[in-house]
Write an enzyme that holds these catalytic residues in place. Structure first.
Site, PDB file in Angstrom:
ATOM      1  N   ARG A 137       0.805  -1.232   0.000  1.00 45.83           N
ATOM      2  CA  ARG A 137       0.000   0.000   0.000  1.00 45.83           C
ATOM      3  C   ARG A 137       0.839   1.283   0.000  1.00 45.83           C
ATOM      4  NH1 ARG A 137      -5.073  -1.245   2.267  1.00 45.83           N
ATOM      5  NH2 ARG A 137      -5.611  -3.368   1.650  1.00 45.83           N
ATOM      6  N   HIS A 168       0.269  -4.018   6.827  1.00 45.15           N
ATOM      7  CA  HIS A 168       0.937  -2.748   7.114  1.00 45.15           C
ATOM      8  C   HIS A 168       2.107  -2.964   8.077  1.00 45.15           C
ATOM      9  CE1 HIS A 168      -3.092  -0.576   6.256  1.00 45.15           C
ATOM     10  NE2 HIS A 168      -2.249  -0.180   5.337  1.00 45.15           N
ATOM     11  N   CYS A 255      -5.685   1.297  13.592  1.00 47.30           N
ATOM     12  CA  CYS A 255      -6.445   1.670  12.384  1.00 47.30           C
ATOM     13  C   CYS A 255      -7.694   2.481  12.687  1.00 47.30           C
ATOM     14  CB  CYS A 255      -6.920   0.439  11.628  1.00 47.30           C
ATOM     15  SG  CYS A 255      -6.031  -1.029  11.933  1.00 47.30           S
TER      16      CYS A 255
HETATM   17  C1  CIR Z   1      -7.681  -2.696   4.452  1.00 50.95           C
HETATM   18  O1  CIR Z   1      -7.317  -3.758   3.933  1.00 50.95           O
HETATM   19  O2  CIR Z   1      -7.321  -1.603   4.031  1.00 50.95           O
HETATM   20  C2  CIR Z   1      -8.601  -2.766   5.645  1.00 50.95           C
HETATM   21  N1  CIR Z   1      -9.445  -3.908   5.536  1.00 50.95           N
HETATM   22  C3  CIR Z   1      -7.820  -2.821   6.936  1.00 50.95           C
HETATM   23  C4  CIR Z   1      -7.037  -1.576   7.203  1.00 50.95           C
HETATM   24  C5  CIR Z   1      -6.296  -1.636   8.497  1.00 50.95           C
HETATM   25  N2  CIR Z   1      -5.641  -0.407   8.743  1.00 50.95           N
HETATM   26  C6  CIR Z   1      -4.556  -0.246   9.495  1.00 50.95           C
HETATM   27  O3  CIR Z   1      -3.975  -1.217   9.946  1.00 50.95           O
HETATM   28  N3  CIR Z   1      -4.076   0.984   9.664  1.00 50.95           N
END
Ligand code: CIR
Length: 263
Positions: A137, A168, A255
């Site tokens: 990402r 991440h 998150c």
């Molecule tokens: C994603 O795949 O983007 C979401 N399902 C999860 C994002 C998690 N975000 C984070 O760890 N900062």
């Protein structure tokens, strides 16, 4: 010593929407239950508020299934905010949605632009530097822009690697205090925390690594007793928050909020 990396006056969260059932996930382990997620989300907000912080909760956004994971949309530092550019196409629009709120709170707001991609989950702000994990990402162009934008504020950015197959950088680590990082063994083995004190997650409890230090509390996902015991023994004031539904979407404690103290 300054404690700006974990003392915050504010947090922003966003309520999960019914479309959360379509949220991104690496492996399908079942559909998240919105009512359980909402209950956990309320507990999370209550824990943040119990430290005296002001918590702003934004309305759910059904158009963006992953919008509850608000951390990925911005980096908020005392000096200003930087709107991220998520690497997941379905999440790109979330960044523009968070911008108006940040423009109210901050006089200085910048944006990551194409071809840069960066998500907040890959950024760990410590007392002395900003670590950014390259991942599926987050690309180098994004990190270079972040470096240039934060240098005038006195920050240095260090590029590190997110372990293969891990969403991440912060999926595998979190800041516990100015000198201490909680990390999985697989991430710490890369040497990226060589000049920090490291507490490892217990064997089989890698999913406990994503916690947040928020003022005097450490919020951690429930269900990881040996990591919890290690953190209690190390003297941290813990709050365990149910994370079963966010975990189905590869999400954890960090998150779910943007944490900051605007100047
Ligand atoms: C994603 O795949 O983007 C979401 N399902 C999860 C994002 C998690 N975000 C984070 O760890 N900062």
């Amino acid at each position: 010593m300054s404690e700006r990396s974990f003392r915050f006056s504010h947090a922003i969260t966003r309520e999960p929407a019914p479309s959360i059932s379509r949220g991104l996930r690496a492996v399908d382990t079942g559909t998240p239950d919105l009512s359980v997620m909402l209950a956990n989300h309320r507990d999370y907000i209550a824990a943040l508020r119990s430290t005296g912080a002001e918590v702003i909760t934004l309305a759910p956004q059904d158009a963006y299934p992953d919008s509850v994971f608000v951390e990925d949309t911005a980096l908020c530092l005392p000096e200003g905010a930087i709107i991220m550019r998520p690497g997941a196409p379905s999440r790109l629009g979330e960044a523009a949605e968070i911008a108006p709120m940040l423009r109210v709170l901050y006089s200085e707001v910048h944006e990551i632009t194409a071809p840069g991609h960066i998500e907040g989950g890959d950024i760990l702000v410590t007392e002395r530097e900003i670590l950014v994990g390259l991942s599926e990402r987050t690309n180098r162009a994004g990190v270079e822009q972040l470096t240039a934008l934060t240098a005038p504020w006195g920050y240095s950015v260090r590029i590190v690697e997110t372990p293969p197959g891990v969403l991440h950088f912060k999926t595998d680590c979190s800041l516990l205090d100015a000198e201490t990082i909680l990390s999985t063994r697989r991430l710490a083995a890369s040497g990226c925390f060589h000049d920090y004190r490291v507490i490892h997650t217990a064997e089989g409890e890698d999913a406990a690594a994503n916690t947040i230090r928020f003022n005097d509390l450490v919020l951690m996902p429930a269900g990881f007793p040996r990591t919890r015991d290690a953190l209690v023994k190390a003297g941290y004031d813990l709050r365990e928050i149910g994370n079963s539904e966010c975990a189905k979407l590869d999400g954890g404690m960090s998150c779910l909020s943007l944490r900051f103290t605007p100047r």
